[in-house]
Design an enzyme around this catalytic site. Structure first.
Site, PDB file in Angstrom:
ATOM      1  N   SER A   1      -4.147   0.406  -7.614  1.00  0.00           N
ATOM      2  CA  SER A   1      -5.043   0.298  -8.597  1.00  0.00           C
ATOM      3  C   SER A   1      -5.721  -1.040  -9.011  1.00  0.00           C
ATOM      4  O   SER A   1      -5.928  -1.586  -9.942  1.00  0.00           O
ATOM      5  CB  SER A   1      -4.315   0.599 -10.197  1.00  0.00           C
ATOM      6  OG  SER A   1      -3.663   1.803  -9.953  1.00  0.00           O
TER       7      SER A   1
ATOM      8  N   ASN B   1      -9.267   1.820   1.738  1.00  0.00           N
ATOM      9  CA  ASN B   1      -8.598   2.952   1.961  1.00  0.00           C
ATOM     10  C   ASN B   1      -9.255   4.059   1.296  1.00  0.00           C
ATOM     11  O   ASN B   1      -9.009   4.299   0.378  1.00  0.00           O
ATOM     12  CB  ASN B   1      -7.133   2.917   1.802  1.00  0.00           C
ATOM     13  CG  ASN B   1      -6.277   3.961   2.027  1.00  0.00           C
ATOM     14  OD1 ASN B   1      -7.046   4.921   2.971  1.00  0.00           O
ATOM     15  ND2 ASN B   1      -4.990   4.022   1.679  1.00  0.00           N
ATOM     16  N   TRP B   2     -10.058   4.863   2.282  1.00  0.00           N
ATOM     17  CA  TRP B   2     -10.716   5.778   1.788  1.00  0.00           C
ATOM     18  C   TRP B   2      -9.807   7.019   1.662  1.00  0.00           C
ATOM     19  O   TRP B   2     -10.406   8.089   1.094  1.00  0.00           O
ATOM     20  CB  TRP B   2     -12.311   6.194   2.426  1.00  0.00           C
ATOM     21  CG  TRP B   2     -13.174   5.009   2.421  1.00  0.00           C
ATOM     22  CD1 TRP B   2     -13.074   3.860   1.890  1.00  0.00           C
ATOM     23  CD2 TRP B   2     -14.593   4.951   3.113  1.00  0.00           C
ATOM     24  NE1 TRP B   2     -14.095   2.888   2.026  1.00  0.00           N
ATOM     25  CE2 TRP B   2     -14.893   3.838   2.837  1.00  0.00           C
ATOM     26  CE3 TRP B   2     -14.979   5.735   4.124  1.00  0.00           C
ATOM     27  CZ2 TRP B   2     -16.298   3.290   3.543  1.00  0.00           C
ATOM     28  CZ3 TRP B   2     -16.122   5.466   4.639  1.00  0.00           C
ATOM     29  CH2 TRP B   2     -16.841   4.123   4.395  1.00  0.00           C
ATOM     30  N   LYS B   3      -8.929   7.149   2.184  1.00  0.00           N
ATOM     31  CA  LYS B   3      -8.040   8.257   2.047  1.00  0.00           C
ATOM     32  C   LYS B   3      -8.738   9.644   2.690  1.00  0.00           C
ATOM     33  O   LYS B   3      -9.690   9.313   3.466  1.00  0.00           O
ATOM     34  CB  LYS B   3      -7.304   8.347   0.778  1.00  0.00           C
ATOM     35  CG  LYS B   3      -6.873   7.284   0.219  1.00  0.00           C
ATOM     36  CD  LYS B   3      -6.072   7.193  -1.182  1.00  0.00           C
ATOM     37  CE  LYS B   3      -5.295   5.944  -1.445  1.00  0.00           C
ATOM     38  NZ  LYS B   3      -4.534   5.969  -2.464  1.00  0.00           N
TER      39      LYS B   3
ATOM     40  N   GLU C   1       1.672   7.072   0.573  1.00  0.00           N
ATOM     41  CA  GLU C   1       1.360   8.974   0.851  1.00  0.00           C
ATOM     42  C   GLU C   1       1.945   9.538   2.227  1.00  0.00           C
ATOM     43  O   GLU C   1       2.377  10.569   2.009  1.00  0.00           O
ATOM     44  CB  GLU C   1      -0.250   9.162   0.605  1.00  0.00           C
ATOM     45  CG  GLU C   1      -0.430   8.782  -0.838  1.00  0.00           C
ATOM     46  CD  GLU C   1      -1.949   8.453  -1.129  1.00  0.00           C
ATOM     47  OE1 GLU C   1      -2.717   8.345  -0.121  1.00  0.00           O
ATOM     48  OE2 GLU C   1      -2.233   7.833  -2.140  1.00  0.00           O
TER      49      GLU C   1
ATOM     50  N   GLU D   1       2.339  -2.330  -1.691  1.00  0.00           N
ATOM     51  CA  GLU D   1       1.643  -1.432  -2.636  1.00  0.00           C
ATOM     52  C   GLU D   1       2.907  -0.715  -3.580  1.00  0.00           C
ATOM     53  O   GLU D   1       3.500   0.369  -2.999  1.00  0.00           O
ATOM     54  CB  GLU D   1       1.032  -0.380  -1.681  1.00  0.00           C
ATOM     55  CG  GLU D   1      -0.188  -0.890  -1.131  1.00  0.00           C
ATOM     56  CD  GLU D   1      -1.295   0.219  -0.775  1.00  0.00           C
ATOM     57  OE1 GLU D   1      -2.503  -0.182  -1.052  1.00  0.00           O
ATOM     58  OE2 GLU D   1      -1.125   1.264  -0.168  1.00  0.00           O
TER      59      GLU D   1
ATOM     60  N   GLY E   1      -3.128   4.646  -7.701  1.00  0.00           N
ATOM     61  CA  GLY E   1      -3.993   5.979  -8.235  1.00  0.00           C
ATOM     62  C   GLY E   1      -3.703   5.941  -9.693  1.00  0.00           C
ATOM     63  O   GLY E   1      -3.934   6.871 -10.292  1.00  0.00           O
TER      64      GLY E   1
ATOM     65  N   HIS F   1       1.683   4.106   4.764  1.00  0.00           N
ATOM     66  CA  HIS F   1       1.074   4.375   3.704  1.00  0.00           C
ATOM     67  C   HIS F   1       2.001   5.069   2.662  1.00  0.00           C
ATOM     68  O   HIS F   1       2.691   6.196   3.261  1.00  0.00           O
ATOM     69  CB  HIS F   1      -0.382   4.880   3.611  1.00  0.00           C
ATOM     70  CG  HIS F   1      -0.903   4.750   2.173  1.00  0.00           C
ATOM     71  ND1 HIS F   1      -0.806   5.639   1.260  1.00  0.00           N
ATOM     72  CD2 HIS F   1      -1.732   3.749   1.518  1.00  0.00           C
ATOM     73  CE1 HIS F   1      -1.397   5.494   0.047  1.00  0.00           C
ATOM     74  NE2 HIS F   1      -1.965   4.323   0.256  1.00  0.00           N
TER      75      HIS F   1
END
Ligand code: PGA
Length: 257
Positions: free
Chosen positions: A218, A9-11, A102, A172, A178, A100
């Site tokens: 992570s 997941n490159w965000k 975020e 997650e 992160g 997600h």
């Protein structure tokens, strides 16, 4: 056998040029072993929307799958800032991350909206990767399973039985994303098992046994092997470590079984 899935997941990282470069480096590493790797695992990368066309070109002829990080539930219309499932499919996207943390926490996406997004993705013959996970506070209060299963229930509510074997769930824990703090393999396995049981209640055992449940938060080259040793962990959704070809390729080469 459930094939493992290692998904990057490159965000909001990597424009088209950088995306091409990272894919070229990944391919240089992974393509030579593609036949062996593809026996028991799949690889996917999810670039930001604007890098998807470049990524699709760079992936031509590769077995690496192309993902996206979200999709709207309508095909078109007055939804400023959104991208629809058919637009993604046009570029060869096969997997779409929905819900997600975020999106849930920064952009206030709620359970029902996430479910509608997941159903639209599945309805367009792509695979929704439904993310669920508790915050640190929820875990400390003993609410982990309750929160995760609620997100799962809403996220899957509009998914019909015909689309159910195709879905992927990603557990997650928010406190692990992160932060460098990974859930222990035992903590993750416990939640994955609860998710699989809930999938069985909803769709039946056969489907529950077929659905892949990824761990995210992570994940690194150093912890991937111990996570993959757990029976209900079917791969990983990787953020930071997926932005470097060497680190991600090492994760893809995790010891399995
Ligand atoms: P991380 O992100 O690997 O950087 O913790 C995972 C994710 O958010 O999917």
């Amino acid at each position: 056998m459930r094939k493992k899935l290692f998904a990057g997941n490159w965000k909001m990282n990597l424009g088209p040029t950088e995306s091409r470069e990272l894919i070229a480096a990944l391919r240089a590493d992974l393509d030579r072993d593609a036949a062996t790797l593809s026996r028991d695992r799949e690889v996917m990368v999810a670039p930001p929307f604007l890098s998807i066309p470049a990524a699709a070109q760079a992936l031509a002829g590769s077995s690496i799958l192309l993902g996206a990080q979200n999709a709207h539930f309508e095909e078109k219309g007055a939804f400023t800032g959104e991208v629809s499932a058919p637009m993604l499919r046009y570029f060869g996207v096969s997997h779409v991350i929905v819900g997600h943390s975020e999106r849930r926490h920064i952009f206030k996406e709620e359970d029902e909206l996430v479910g509608k997004r997941a159903a639209a993705v599945a309805g367009h013959r792509m695979t929704p990767v439904l993310c669920v996970g508790e915050t640190g506070r929820e875990r400390d209060r003993g609410h982990t399973t309750e929160v995760v299963l609620r997100q799962l229930q809403f996220g899957l509510a509009p998914i019909g039985p015909q689309d159910s074997p195709r879905i992927i769930v990603a557990y997650e824990p928010v406190w692990a994303i992160g932060t460098g703090r990974t859930a222990t393999p035992e903590q993750a396995q416990q939640v994955h098992a609860a998710i699989r049981e809930a999938l069985g209640d909803r769709f039946g055992k056969e489907t529950a046994d077929a659905v892949r449940i990824l761990y995210g938060g992570s994940v690194t080259a150093d912890n991937i092997d111990s996570l993959m040793a757990k029976p209900d962990i079917d791969g990983a959704l990787v953020g930071g470590a997926s932005l470097r070809a060497d680190a991600f390729a090492r994760i893809v080469r995790a010891r399995i079984g």
